[in-house]
Design a protein around this motif. Structure first.
Motif, PDB file in Angstrom:
ATOM      1  N   ALA A 197       6.018   4.792  -2.748  1.00  0.00           N
ATOM      2  CA  ALA A 197       5.452   3.545  -2.410  1.00  0.00           C
ATOM      3  C   ALA A 197       6.084   2.876  -1.168  1.00  0.00           C
ATOM      4  O   ALA A 197       5.390   2.134  -0.472  1.00  0.00           O
ATOM      5  CB  ALA A 197       6.098   2.559  -3.609  1.00  0.00           C
ATOM      6  N   GLU A 198       7.444   3.221  -0.711  1.00  0.00           N
ATOM      7  CA  GLU A 198       8.003   2.593   0.469  1.00  0.00           C
ATOM      8  C   GLU A 198       7.157   3.434   1.722  1.00  0.00           C
ATOM      9  O   GLU A 198       6.866   2.593   2.573  1.00  0.00           O
ATOM     10  CB  GLU A 198       9.523   2.901   0.447  1.00  0.00           C
ATOM     11  CG  GLU A 198      10.242   2.502   1.539  1.00  0.00           C
ATOM     12  CD  GLU A 198       9.958   1.042   1.700  1.00  0.00           C
ATOM     13  OE1 GLU A 198      10.540   0.572   2.980  1.00  0.00           O
ATOM     14  OE2 GLU A 198       9.817   0.141   0.700  1.00  0.00           O
ATOM     15  N   ALA A 199       7.095   4.655   1.617  1.00  0.00           N
ATOM     16  CA  ALA A 199       6.409   5.306   2.721  1.00  0.00           C
ATOM     17  C   ALA A 199       5.001   4.633   2.995  1.00  0.00           C
ATOM     18  O   ALA A 199       4.384   4.382   4.057  1.00  0.00           O
ATOM     19  CB  ALA A 199       6.215   6.869   2.369  1.00  0.00           C
ATOM     20  N   THR A 200       4.200   4.457   1.775  1.00  0.00           N
ATOM     21  CA  THR A 200       2.767   3.758   1.999  1.00  0.00           C
ATOM     22  C   THR A 200       2.933   2.373   2.351  1.00  0.00           C
ATOM     23  O   THR A 200       2.039   2.029   3.345  1.00  0.00           O
ATOM     24  CB  THR A 200       2.278   3.773   0.506  1.00  0.00           C
ATOM     25  OG1 THR A 200       2.108   5.064   0.073  1.00  0.00           O
ATOM     26  CG2 THR A 200       0.786   3.216   0.604  1.00  0.00           C
ATOM     27  N   ARG A 201       3.999   1.675   2.086  1.00  0.00           N
ATOM     28  CA  ARG A 201       4.075   0.213   2.551  1.00  0.00           C
ATOM     29  C   ARG A 201       4.380   0.236   4.185  1.00  0.00           C
ATOM     30  O   ARG A 201       3.799  -0.619   4.710  1.00  0.00           O
ATOM     31  CB  ARG A 201       5.141  -0.534   1.877  1.00  0.00           C
ATOM     32  CG  ARG A 201       5.585  -1.759   2.283  1.00  0.00           C
ATOM     33  CD  ARG A 201       6.748  -2.435   1.656  1.00  0.00           C
ATOM     34  NE  ARG A 201       8.192  -2.036   1.990  1.00  0.00           N
ATOM     35  CZ  ARG A 201       8.548  -2.493   3.308  1.00  0.00           C
ATOM     36  NH1 ARG A 201       7.999  -3.391   3.896  1.00  0.00           N
ATOM     37  NH2 ARG A 201       9.608  -1.806   3.817  1.00  0.00           N
ATOM     38  N   ARG A 202       5.267   1.108   4.468  1.00  0.00           N
ATOM     39  CA  ARG A 202       5.460   1.110   5.850  1.00  0.00           C
ATOM     40  C   ARG A 202       4.519   1.839   6.596  1.00  0.00           C
ATOM     41  O   ARG A 202       4.114   1.232   7.885  1.00  0.00           O
ATOM     42  CB  ARG A 202       6.700   2.175   6.169  1.00  0.00           C
ATOM     43  CG  ARG A 202       7.818   1.456   5.709  1.00  0.00           C
ATOM     44  CD  ARG A 202       9.260   2.337   6.093  1.00  0.00           C
ATOM     45  NE  ARG A 202      10.641   1.707   5.485  1.00  0.00           N
ATOM     46  CZ  ARG A 202      11.670   1.867   5.988  1.00  0.00           C
ATOM     47  NH1 ARG A 202      11.935   2.521   6.905  1.00  0.00           N
ATOM     48  NH2 ARG A 202      12.789   1.148   5.407  1.00  0.00           N
ATOM     49  N   LEU A 203       3.446   2.479   6.299  1.00  0.00           N
ATOM     50  CA  LEU A 203       2.528   3.118   7.034  1.00  0.00           C
ATOM     51  C   LEU A 203       1.499   1.684   7.189  1.00  0.00           C
ATOM     52  O   LEU A 203       0.705   1.792   8.135  1.00  0.00           O
ATOM     53  CB  LEU A 203       1.689   4.007   6.303  1.00  0.00           C
ATOM     54  CG  LEU A 203       2.433   5.743   6.569  1.00  0.00           C
ATOM     55  CD1 LEU A 203       1.900   6.775   5.795  1.00  0.00           C
ATOM     56  CD2 LEU A 203       2.448   6.042   8.097  1.00  0.00           C
ATOM     57  N   ARG A 204       1.188   1.107   6.135  1.00  0.00           N
ATOM     58  CA  ARG A 204       0.345  -0.078   6.212  1.00  0.00           C
ATOM     59  C   ARG A 204       0.982  -1.022   7.185  1.00  0.00           C
ATOM     60  O   ARG A 204       0.042  -1.656   8.028  1.00  0.00           O
ATOM     61  CB  ARG A 204       0.309  -0.727   4.900  1.00  0.00           C
ATOM     62  CG  ARG A 204      -0.540   0.006   3.750  1.00  0.00           C
ATOM     63  CD  ARG A 204      -0.869  -0.739   2.967  1.00  0.00           C
ATOM     64  NE  ARG A 204      -1.833  -0.095   1.908  1.00  0.00           N
ATOM     65  CZ  ARG A 204      -1.387   0.166   0.490  1.00  0.00           C
ATOM     66  NH1 ARG A 204      -0.684  -0.453  -0.142  1.00  0.00           N
ATOM     67  NH2 ARG A 204      -2.298   0.842  -0.377  1.00  0.00           N
ATOM     68  N   MET A 205       2.191  -1.218   7.512  1.00  0.00           N
ATOM     69  CA  MET A 205       2.669  -2.391   8.300  1.00  0.00           C
ATOM     70  C   MET A 205       2.341  -1.641   9.683  1.00  0.00           C
ATOM     71  O   MET A 205       2.180  -2.408  10.752  1.00  0.00           O
ATOM     72  CB  MET A 205       4.253  -2.466   8.015  1.00  0.00           C
ATOM     73  CG  MET A 205       4.664  -3.088   7.049  1.00  0.00           C
ATOM     74  SD  MET A 205       6.300  -3.365   6.735  1.00  0.00           S
ATOM     75  CE  MET A 205       6.965  -3.237   8.228  1.00  0.00           C
ATOM     76  N   LEU A 206       2.731  -0.417   9.870  1.00  0.00           N
ATOM     77  CA  LEU A 206       2.352   0.350  11.278  1.00  0.00           C
ATOM     78  C   LEU A 206       1.052   0.281  11.608  1.00  0.00           C
ATOM     79  O   LEU A 206       0.562  -0.187  12.933  1.00  0.00           O
ATOM     80  CB  LEU A 206       3.024   1.553  11.444  1.00  0.00           C
ATOM     81  CG  LEU A 206       4.405   1.819  11.284  1.00  0.00           C
ATOM     82  CD1 LEU A 206       4.780   3.223  11.176  1.00  0.00           C
ATOM     83  CD2 LEU A 206       5.119   1.269  12.523  1.00  0.00           C
ATOM     84  N   LEU A 207       0.065   0.239  10.769  1.00  0.00           N
ATOM     85  CA  LEU A 207      -1.516   0.331  11.057  1.00  0.00           C
ATOM     86  C   LEU A 207      -2.066  -0.980  10.914  1.00  0.00           C
ATOM     87  O   LEU A 207      -3.286  -0.914  11.491  1.00  0.00           O
ATOM     88  CB  LEU A 207      -1.988   1.509  10.149  1.00  0.00           C
ATOM     89  CG  LEU A 207      -1.528   2.877  10.210  1.00  0.00           C
ATOM     90  CD1 LEU A 207      -2.152   3.683   8.957  1.00  0.00           C
ATOM     91  CD2 LEU A 207      -1.790   3.533  11.594  1.00  0.00           C
ATOM     92  N   GLU A 208      -1.463  -2.087  10.492  1.00  0.00           N
ATOM     93  CA  GLU A 208      -2.076  -3.312  10.537  1.00  0.00           C
ATOM     94  C   GLU A 208      -2.777  -3.808  11.815  1.00  0.00           C
ATOM     95  O   GLU A 208      -3.736  -4.266  11.673  1.00  0.00           O
ATOM     96  CB  GLU A 208      -1.160  -4.331   9.892  1.00  0.00           C
ATOM     97  CG  GLU A 208      -1.435  -5.332   8.667  1.00  0.00           C
ATOM     98  CD  GLU A 208      -0.397  -5.694   8.191  1.00  0.00           C
ATOM     99  OE1 GLU A 208       0.105  -6.639   8.912  1.00  0.00           O
ATOM    100  OE2 GLU A 208      -0.402  -5.655   6.935  1.00  0.00           O
ATOM    101  N   PRO A 209      -1.706  -3.689  12.797  1.00  0.00           N
ATOM    102  CA  PRO A 209      -2.321  -4.292  14.158  1.00  0.00           C
ATOM    103  C   PRO A 209      -3.515  -3.347  14.620  1.00  0.00           C
ATOM    104  O   PRO A 209      -4.583  -4.114  15.450  1.00  0.00           O
ATOM    105  CB  PRO A 209      -1.305  -4.028  15.134  1.00  0.00           C
ATOM    106  CG  PRO A 209      -0.257  -3.714  14.477  1.00  0.00           C
ATOM    107  CD  PRO A 209      -0.586  -3.158  12.896  1.00  0.00           C
ATOM    108  N   PHE A 210      -3.937  -2.358  14.226  1.00  0.00           N
ATOM    109  CA  PHE A 210      -5.111  -1.589  14.546  1.00  0.00           C
ATOM    110  C   PHE A 210      -6.504  -1.660  13.648  1.00  0.00           C
ATOM    111  O   PHE A 210      -7.511  -1.313  13.897  1.00  0.00           O
ATOM    112  CB  PHE A 210      -4.907  -0.060  14.709  1.00  0.00           C
ATOM    113  CG  PHE A 210      -3.702   0.193  15.426  1.00  0.00           C
ATOM    114  CD1 PHE A 210      -3.843   0.433  16.982  1.00  0.00           C
ATOM    115  CD2 PHE A 210      -2.332   0.863  14.942  1.00  0.00           C
ATOM    116  CE1 PHE A 210      -2.876   0.721  17.722  1.00  0.00           C
ATOM    117  CE2 PHE A 210      -1.365   0.984  15.657  1.00  0.00           C
ATOM    118  CZ  PHE A 210      -1.538   0.955  17.099  1.00  0.00           C
ATOM    119  N   GLY A 211      -6.400  -2.270  12.617  1.00  0.00           N
ATOM    120  CA  GLY A 211      -7.276  -2.392  11.627  1.00  0.00           C
ATOM    121  C   GLY A 211      -7.698  -3.761  10.970  1.00  0.00           C
ATOM    122  O   GLY A 211      -8.553  -4.335  10.649  1.00  0.00           O
TER     123      GLY A 211
END
Length: 92
Positions: free
Chosen positions: A78-92
């Motif tokens: 869950a934490e890894a998924t949350r952090r990936l979403r934070m990193l990818l948010e500016p691109f999508g």
């Protein structure tokens, strides 16, 4: 063995690899080689073989360590998924 408080005695070496003192018959310490424990491979003086302590991968899958890892596994995902979403948010 050098990480497990080895001590030289007449019978061999005593160390504490699993949280309790254990005897290693016929072993000896060599201070000039990092205070590691060695055993002879035969009756002759040489060759000698370095003794090793517990295997970390083997110890990780035993008892309480394994239970703690398996209990934390869903939280890690869950934490890894949350952090990936934070990193990818500016691109999508």
């Amino acid at each position: 063995m050098s990480y497990f408080s080895p001590r030289q005695f007449g019978y061999g070496v005593r160390g504490k690899p699993w949280g309790r003192w254990q005897r290693f018959e016929s072993a000896f310490l060599v201070g000039s080689l990092g205070n590691n424990a060695f055993v002879r491979e035969g009756k002759a003086r040489f060759p000698i073989k370095k003794m090793f302590g517990p295997s970390i991968p083997k110890e990780m899958v035993q008892d309480a360590t394994r239970a703690a890892f398996e209990a934390a596994q869903p939280n890690v995902l869950a934490e890894a998924t949350r952090r990936l979403r934070m990193l990818l948010e500016p691109f999508g």
